[in-house]
Design a protein around this motif. Structure first.
Motif, PDB file in Angstrom:
ATOM      1  N   LYS A  31      36.455   0.042 -36.303  1.00  0.00           N
ATOM      2  CA  LYS A  31      36.607   1.393 -35.776  1.00  0.00           C
ATOM      3  C   LYS A  31      35.415   2.254 -36.196  1.00  0.00           C
ATOM      4  O   LYS A  31      34.854   3.000 -35.397  1.00  0.00           O
ATOM      5  N   ARG A  32      35.028   2.113 -37.464  1.00  0.00           N
ATOM      6  CA  ARG A  32      33.884   2.875 -37.959  1.00  0.00           C
ATOM      7  C   ARG A  32      32.605   2.455 -37.247  1.00  0.00           C
ATOM      8  O   ARG A  32      31.789   3.294 -36.856  1.00  0.00           O
ATOM      9  N   TRP A  35      32.528   3.928 -33.894  1.00  0.00           N
ATOM     10  CA  TRP A  35      32.275   5.367 -33.986  1.00  0.00           C
ATOM     11  C   TRP A  35      30.773   5.657 -34.142  1.00  0.00           C
ATOM     12  O   TRP A  35      30.189   6.448 -33.412  1.00  0.00           O
TER      13      TRP A  35
ATOM     14  N   ASP B  81      34.541  10.457 -39.837  1.00  0.00           N
ATOM     15  CA  ASP B  81      34.587   9.084 -40.346  1.00  0.00           C
ATOM     16  C   ASP B  81      35.141   9.059 -41.765  1.00  0.00           C
ATOM     17  O   ASP B  81      36.092   8.338 -42.058  1.00  0.00           O
TER      18      ASP B  81
END
Lengths: 248, 143
Positions: A31-32, A35, B81
């Motif tokens: 997911k990071r 992103w 994040d």
């Protein structure tokens, strides 16, 4: 026996939990990753598309639809011309001696006239933007007055080369007279001419011809009567001129 | 709940700073790759972009805008994040600096040059929005 089973069961559960945690970690990491990939891509895309937009805004030497009227696209009596006055290719510039953009094009024009002087007629017309530049009209008159003594282009060059200097001054009359003296002109005559009705009228006529042809910015270049998108540099300008010569 | 609300605000910060970034990038690229902006009676942008106020330390002021918006954008992305609260503090303080620069530029356009460049005004709008979003973050955090 049951005790061992319990222990085994406990271990098994622990292992499963670890596995879950690992899967969760991988999910989190991807997911990071996505992103930051997204962030990087969107920044690069933004910069790239802006470069494209700017580059496409003014296609190289593309001719516009704006045209000079039939009378104004020819060399007129009183026009200042450099190069081959009999050429079929005429580049007319409407310019303002106090406009920084015209100042930026001045070296290009100078180089073009030496490079293509035997093939093209370069015409200079005054279009002083009085609302923007308070000394523009006086500068145009100074160049014309020097022209009366045969030194129009010399004065035109000095005025562009020292544009920043005199533009900042409150009054420019004395400064222009100094330039005239430097060029070896008769300063008294220069001052009289610069103020004369004749020269005021000539500059005004130049301006009106620009206005008639919907010139609203300087420099405006017309190649054989058709308005050019201002080239972005010397090489581009050269290309436009070369194309015109080839077409001829 | 508070965290979620901050998330929404930071996403807004992300969007606004991105728009500001695109706008400032456009002006900077134009300065380096575009035509020499002509002197014009009809449009105000040329007057603004060719004025002596358009350069600082020899660089187009829009380039400082590019770095400012990029910094805010990246900080917002980092927060989304890592969820580090300290980043929120930056996001609430940095826009004050940006807004002071905006005030100066708008003043120059309105009172010194008497011309308005729409691209610059768009940047002023995004900078002001970032200031408000910064205030909202501050109110939520109460530090």
């Amino acid at each position: 026996m049951t005790e061992l089973n319990n222990k085994e069961l406990y271990e098994l559960k622990k292992e499963e939990k670890n596995k879950d945690k690992k899967v969760g970690d991988i999910k989190k990491a991807s997911k990071r990753l996505f992103w930051w990939l997204f962030v990087t891509v969107i920044i690069i895309a933004a910069v790239w598309s802006m470069v494209k937009v700017v580059a496409n805004n003014a296609p190289v030497g593309e001719k516009g639809i704006q045209k000079l009227s039939v009378e104004d696209m020819k060399i007129l009596p009183g026009d200042w011309v450099k190069g081959d006055i009999n050429s079929n290719i005429v580049l007319i510039e409407y310019s303002d001696l106090q406009c920084p953009a015209c100042g930026a094009y001045y070296p290009f024009m100078k180089q073009l006239t030496t490079e293509f002087g035997d093939k093209i007629a370069f015409v200079y017309r005054h279009f002083p933007l009085k609302q923007l530049h308070k000394h523009a009209e006086a500068a145009a008159r100074a160049a014309e007055a020097a022209g009366k003594q045969g030194k129009f282009w010399e004065m035109h060059d000095i005025l562009f080369e020292r544009q920043q200097m005199w533009s900042a001054k409150l009054t420019v009359k004395a400064t222009f007279s100094e330039y005239a003296k430097e060029l070896g002109l008769d300063v008294d005559k220069f001052e009289k001419d610069a103020d004369s009705l004749e020269i005021r009228g000539k500059v005004e006529n130049n301006f009106l011809s620009g206005e008639r042809n919907k010139v609203n910015s300087t420099p405006s270049f017309f190649l054989n009567g058709t308005k050019l998108q201002n080239p972005r540099g010397y090489e581009e300008f050269k290309e436009v001129i070369n194309n015109a010569i080839k077409e001829e | 709940m508070l965290l979620k609300r901050n998330n929404i605000i930071v996403i807004l910060v992300l969007i606004v700073s991105f728009l500001g970034f695109v706008d400032a990038t456009y002006l900077t690229v134009k300065d380096y790759l575009g035509q020499v902006p002509p002197c014009s009676i009809v449009e105000g942008c040329e007057q603004v972009l060719t004025s002596s106020y358009s350069k600082f330390l020899g660089l187009p002021v829009s380039m400082f805008g590019v770095f400012y918006y990029l910094l805010v954008f990246l900080l917002a992305a980092f927060y989304l994040d890592l969820k580090i609260e300290k980043i929120l503090k930056f996001l609430s303080i940095l826009p004050i600096v940006g807004f002071l620069a905006t005030l100066y530029f708008v003043y120059i356009q309105l009172f010194v040059l008497n011309y308005i460049c729409l691209y610059c005004m768009f940047s002023a709008l995004s900078s002001t929005l970032l200031l408000f979003l910064g205030f909202m973050i501050r109110r939520n955090l109460k530090f």
